[in-house]
Motif scaffolding. Structure first.
Motif, PDB file in Angstrom:
ATOM      1  N   ALA A  36       0.853  -1.199   0.000  1.00 39.67           N
ATOM      2  CA  ALA A  36       0.000   0.000   0.000  1.00 39.67           C
ATOM      3  C   ALA A  36       0.884   1.242   0.000  1.00 39.67           C
ATOM      4  CB  ALA A  36      -0.904   0.004   1.232  1.00 39.67           C
ATOM      5  N   LYS A 125      -6.933  -5.432  11.180  1.00 35.82           N
ATOM      6  CA  LYS A 125      -7.149  -4.502  10.067  1.00 35.82           C
ATOM      7  C   LYS A 125      -6.288  -3.290  10.367  1.00 35.82           C
ATOM      8  CE  LYS A 125     -11.742  -6.302   9.272  1.00 35.82           C
ATOM      9  NZ  LYS A 125     -13.168  -6.067   9.311  1.00 35.82           N
ATOM     10  N   ASN A 127      -3.792   0.137   9.622  1.00 40.87           N
ATOM     11  CA  ASN A 127      -3.623   1.351   8.829  1.00 40.87           C
ATOM     12  C   ASN A 127      -2.745   2.322   9.610  1.00 40.87           C
ATOM     13  OD1 ASN A 127      -3.952   3.736   7.291  1.00 40.87           O
ATOM     14  ND2 ASN A 127      -6.060   3.204   6.791  1.00 40.87           N
ATOM     15  N   SER A 151      -4.902   8.094   4.438  1.00 41.85           N
ATOM     16  CA  SER A 151      -5.097   6.680   4.694  1.00 41.85           C
ATOM     17  C   SER A 151      -4.332   5.894   3.635  1.00 41.85           C
ATOM     18  CB  SER A 151      -6.586   6.366   4.625  1.00 41.85           C
ATOM     19  OG  SER A 151      -6.847   5.090   5.134  1.00 41.85           O
ATOM     20  N   GLN A 152      -4.073   4.633   3.910  1.00 47.10           N
ATOM     21  CA  GLN A 152      -3.372   3.793   2.953  1.00 47.10           C
ATOM     22  C   GLN A 152      -4.246   3.542   1.730  1.00 47.10           C
ATOM     23  OE1 GLN A 152      -1.177   1.421   6.543  1.00 47.10           O
ATOM     24  NE2 GLN A 152      -2.307   0.188   5.111  1.00 47.10           N
ATOM     25  N   SER A 153      -3.585   3.438   0.578  1.00 50.37           N
ATOM     26  CA  SER A 153      -4.268   3.145  -0.668  1.00 50.37           C
ATOM     27  C   SER A 153      -3.598   1.901  -1.251  1.00 50.37           C
ATOM     28  CB  SER A 153      -4.132   4.319  -1.621  1.00 50.37           C
ATOM     29  OG  SER A 153      -4.724   4.015  -2.861  1.00 50.37           O
ATOM     30  N   PRO A 154      -4.301   0.888  -1.637  1.00 56.33           N
ATOM     31  CA  PRO A 154      -5.729   0.828  -1.866  1.00 56.33           C
ATOM     32  C   PRO A 154      -6.559   0.573  -0.617  1.00 56.33           C
ATOM     33  CG  PRO A 154      -4.754  -1.238  -2.536  1.00 56.33           C
ATOM     34  CD  PRO A 154      -3.629  -0.331  -2.106  1.00 56.33           C
ATOM     35  N   GLY A 155      -5.953   0.412   0.557  1.00 57.12           N
ATOM     36  CA  GLY A 155      -6.728   0.217   1.769  1.00 57.12           C
ATOM     37  C   GLY A 155      -5.875  -0.337   2.881  1.00 57.12           C
ATOM     38  N   GLN A 156      -6.507  -0.536   4.037  1.00 56.81           N
ATOM     39  CA  GLN A 156      -5.803  -1.069   5.198  1.00 56.81           C
ATOM     40  C   GLN A 156      -5.335  -2.503   4.931  1.00 56.81           C
ATOM     41  OE1 GLN A 156      -8.615  -0.894   8.404  1.00 56.81           O
ATOM     42  NE2 GLN A 156     -10.123  -2.122   7.349  1.00 56.81           N
TER      43      GLN A 156
END
Length: 160
Positions: A36, A125, A127, A151-156
């Motif tokens: 990420a 989960k 982040n 926030s992290q991309s593409p997600g946590q």
């Protein structure tokens, strides 16, 4: 007589199969996504996008970070103490630590890892975006604090 030989051979084969399973390495748990990006503010030491890669096995998690920290002078290998905190929306925060980095030339960016946490479990989960310092580095006795500003991309990171 023949029947007991086959029975004994079957028992030996079953025993060997069970022993091989007992000594087999444990499979790594899935981390999704495996990599990420997020944006960090590291004050006078720089800022920008960092890439974070994570793996997990058992209760151990490891991360590698290409940090947006620019060193004003050359830094030797394995001389940066790093603490990377990931907020866990499923429970307690997870803190990764280590002192692993390649040599960095003056003006170069910090590549860190692996940083390790020993309490990462399925269901976490994670982040780095939260109210607090996500990445703390100690370089030549100087503390560098980096706050995640996105926030992290593409997600946590989701551990399964």
């Amino acid at each position: 007589m023949r029947r007991s030989s086959l029975g004994a051979a079957g028992a030996v084969a079953a025993g060997l199969a069970a022993a091989s399973l007992a000594f087999a390495p444990t499979a790594s748990a899935a981390v999704s996504p495996g990599s990420a990006t997020a944006t960090y503010d590291c004050g006078s030491w720089g800022g920008g996008t960092a890439t974070i890669t994570m793996i997990h096995s058992g209760t151990t998690g490891q991360v590698w970070i290409t940090a947006p920290v620019t060193t004003p002078i050359a830094v030797g290998a394995d001389t940066i103490s790093a603490t990377f905190t990931l907020a866990n929306s499923a429970g307690a925060n997870r803190v990764f630590t280590g002192k692993k980095n390649p040599a960095i030339p003056a003006g170069g960016s910090a590549n860190l890892g692996p940083l390790t946490a020993t309490n990462v479990v399925a269901g976490d989960k994670l982040n780095s975006y939260f109210a607090g310092v996500a990445l703390k580095l100690v370089i030549f006795g100087v503390t560098v604090n980096c706050d995640a500003v996105t926030s992290q991309s593409p997600g946590q990171f989701v551990i399964s």
